[in-house]
Write a protein that holds these residues in place. Sequence first.
Motif, short mmCIF file in Angstrom:
data_model
loop_
_atom_site.label_atom_id
_atom_site.label_comp_id
_atom_site.label_asym_id
_atom_site.label_seq_id
_atom_site.Cartn_x
_atom_site.Cartn_y
_atom_site.Cartn_z
N ARG A 71 -7.65 -15.80 -28.34
CA ARG A 71 -7.30 -14.89 -27.25
C ARG A 71 -7.50 -15.27 -25.76
O ARG A 71 -6.66 -15.19 -25.09
CB ARG A 71 -7.97 -13.55 -27.64
N ARG A 72 -8.61 -15.85 -25.59
CA ARG A 72 -8.99 -16.43 -24.42
C ARG A 72 -8.15 -17.50 -23.94
O ARG A 72 -7.65 -17.55 -22.81
CB ARG A 72 -10.36 -16.90 -24.16
N LEU A 73 -7.78 -18.48 -24.78
CA LEU A 73 -7.23 -19.73 -24.48
C LEU A 73 -5.55 -19.09 -24.23
O LEU A 73 -4.94 -19.70 -23.27
CB LEU A 73 -7.09 -20.73 -25.49
N LEU A 74 -5.15 -18.34 -25.09
CA LEU A 74 -3.89 -17.75 -24.80
C LEU A 74 -3.78 -17.12 -23.37
O LEU A 74 -2.61 -17.18 -22.81
CB LEU A 74 -3.39 -16.71 -26.08
N ASN A 75 -4.60 -16.33 -23.04
CA ASN A 75 -4.41 -15.61 -21.75
C ASN A 75 -4.67 -16.83 -20.63
O ASN A 75 -3.82 -16.90 -19.54
CB ASN A 75 -5.79 -14.76 -21.39
N ASP A 76 -5.22 -17.68 -20.73
CA ASP A 76 -5.05 -19.21 -19.91
C ASP A 76 -3.85 -19.60 -19.76
O ASP A 76 -3.29 -20.12 -18.70
CB ASP A 76 -6.34 -20.14 -20.26
N ILE A 77 -3.34 -19.93 -21.01
CA ILE A 77 -1.73 -20.59 -20.87
C ILE A 77 -1.02 -19.44 -20.16
O ILE A 77 0.07 -20.03 -19.53
CB ILE A 77 -1.32 -20.71 -22.61
N ARG A 78 -1.04 -18.16 -20.51
CA ARG A 78 -0.32 -17.19 -19.71
C ARG A 78 -0.22 -17.32 -18.42
O ARG A 78 0.70 -17.24 -17.62
CB ARG A 78 -0.43 -15.77 -20.31
N ALA A 79 -1.47 -17.40 -17.61
CA ALA A 79 -1.77 -17.57 -16.36
C ALA A 79 -1.10 -18.81 -15.89
O ALA A 79 -0.50 -18.95 -14.73
CB ALA A 79 -3.42 -17.51 -16.07
N PHE A 80 -1.36 -19.77 -16.76
CA PHE A 80 -0.78 -21.33 -16.13
C PHE A 80 0.61 -21.03 -16.27
O PHE A 80 1.52 -21.86 -15.33
CB PHE A 80 -1.17 -22.19 -17.04
N ARG A 81 1.30 -20.56 -17.15
CA ARG A 81 2.90 -20.42 -17.11
C ARG A 81 3.08 -19.72 -15.70
O ARG A 81 4.21 -20.10 -15.21
CB ARG A 81 3.15 -19.60 -18.27
N ALA A 82 2.38 -18.34 -15.59
CA ALA A 82 2.97 -17.88 -14.23
C ALA A 82 2.79 -18.61 -12.86
O ALA A 82 3.61 -18.65 -12.19
CB ALA A 82 2.11 -16.66 -14.26
N TRP A 83 1.83 -19.53 -13.25
CA TRP A 83 1.66 -20.42 -11.97
C TRP A 83 2.85 -21.38 -11.82
O TRP A 83 3.05 -21.71 -10.85
CB TRP A 83 0.02 -21.15 -12.15
N LEU A 84 3.18 -21.94 -13.17
CA LEU A 84 4.11 -22.78 -12.93
C LEU A 84 5.52 -22.39 -12.44
O LEU A 84 6.29 -22.69 -11.81
CB LEU A 84 4.50 -23.28 -14.49
N GLU A 85 5.85 -20.87 -12.92
CA GLU A 85 6.84 -20.31 -12.80
C GLU A 85 7.05 -20.09 -11.09
O GLU A 85 8.12 -20.01 -10.63
CB GLU A 85 7.15 -19.03 -13.34
N GLN A 86 6.04 -19.69 -10.57
CA GLN A 86 5.71 -19.29 -9.15
C GLN A 86 5.92 -20.69 -8.43
O GLN A 86 6.66 -20.80 -7.32
CB GLN A 86 4.34 -18.88 -8.95
N LYS A 87 5.32 -21.99 -8.92
CA LYS A 87 5.75 -23.13 -8.21
C LYS A 87 6.88 -23.71 -8.37
O LYS A 87 7.37 -24.33 -7.28
CB LYS A 87 4.57 -24.05 -8.71
N THR A 88 7.98 -23.24 -9.49
CA THR A 88 9.09 -24.03 -9.52
C THR A 88 10.29 -22.97 -8.95
O THR A 88 11.29 -23.35 -8.93
CB THR A 88 9.21 -24.30 -11.08
N GLY A 89 9.73 -21.70 -8.91
CA GLY A 89 10.56 -20.84 -8.37
C GLY A 89 11.62 -20.47 -9.52
O GLY A 89 12.69 -20.02 -9.23
N GLY A 90 11.39 -20.57 -10.75
CA GLY A 90 12.18 -20.30 -11.92
C GLY A 90 11.42 -20.07 -13.14
O GLY A 90 10.21 -20.54 -13.15
N PRO A 91 12.17 -19.80 -14.15
CA PRO A 91 11.42 -19.50 -15.73
C PRO A 91 10.89 -20.77 -16.20
O PRO A 91 11.73 -21.81 -15.96
CB PRO A 91 12.39 -18.90 -16.52
N VAL A 92 10.00 -20.54 -17.03
CA VAL A 92 9.38 -21.87 -17.64
C VAL A 92 9.27 -21.49 -19.25
O VAL A 92 8.60 -20.60 -19.31
CB VAL A 92 8.23 -22.20 -17.20
#
Length: 410
Positions: free
Chosen positions: A304-325
């Motif tokens: 559960r903790r690792l999945l939450n970190d993946i979700r946070a990382f994905r949100a950061w990637l989407e913010q960085k790239t300006g599009g869905p990942v």
Amino acid sequence: MRYLFRPPASDGAGLLSLPWEQPLEEWDPAVLLEVPQRGISRHVVRFTAQSGRVYALKEIAEPLARHEYALLGQFEEEGLPAVSVLGICVDRPHGQDAILVTRYLEYSMSYRYLFSRPTGEHSADQLLDTLVVLLVRLHLAGVFWGDCSLSNTLFRLDAGTLAAYLVDAETVERHQRLTPGQRRYDVDLARERVGAELLDLQFGELLPPDIDPVDVADSLPPRYEALWEEVTREEVFARDEQRYRVAERLDRLNDLGFDVGEVELVTTADGAKLRVDTRVAEPGQNRRELFRLTGLEVQERQARRLLNDIRAFRAWLEQKTGGPVAETVASYRWLAEVYRPVVDAIPAELAGRLAPAEVFHEVLEHRWFLSEKAGRDVGTSKAARSYFETVLPRTPKEMTTPSAFVSGRD
């Protein structure tokens, strides 16, 4: 003399050269391992390492060995929290008892070890709550333990909390469903055994002076009843509350570490009646999801903790790239760019003290602590370096992995 073992065959084949014809207590120490702080057993129990794996060997009457072998095999197939059985040696010379072989549970600790650790962060209350969760899970699956105790349980760290596993199934009975009387009797047996074990810890000066063993043991039945009620009760609520009340109940069960099977809503004159089929099999939803995305096999709360970190990382990637990942892309990059660098950076002299996923969880905790102190996000890399320098060295070398036991031996 016959040796029966379950797949994979490679596990059992590595044990065939052992002196099965001799009494276990007379085996040459050269083929055995000393396991520190293991629990108390009324049988002769020894440990050995073969082909990089550690196994527990227990000498026991053949009918009991066959009974336990069959039950532990069932538990493994159903995903119940118990040690994994490998095989049995029967028909030994001179009427000797059989030997049951189980795989040593990596990163596991006995209750005596947990109380003897210098850090002493695991309380009697926490151990008892963890044991109660295990007992409720078994009872939901129709398992009457008959010898529930701290000695017959192993504990694993799971994202800062503890998870419990059944070790001894000699007295276990399997039923379609347990009656209230069977459950109460099992709980009462557990209360007596836990009280005696805590008194033993007190005598050995391993129990904090402010803990009364009898009071703690007497709290086991009400703890059990509260949890049993929580996971089995039916609820009635107004029809316009259905959506959020059902979600609330399912989230609560997941937080307690239980999976949810069928959900039934029955309309009554008083409103909607909710009945939930609570499941106990592991791996749970988070473990399955993490394995699907990354191939990592970890404990449920760690997942559960690792999945939450993946979700946070994905949100950061989407913010960085300006599009869905895509989820799969984010998970692959997280594994390669976030998780693996932390695990690979564990100093060699500290490797094996905690499971890799537990180390990563603690690094995330340490990152939060450092970021709060600094007033900004310090980043995972800096948090990992600080954790390896200041926190992990204080964790005792627990000798709970095959590599730690074997030290190059085959």
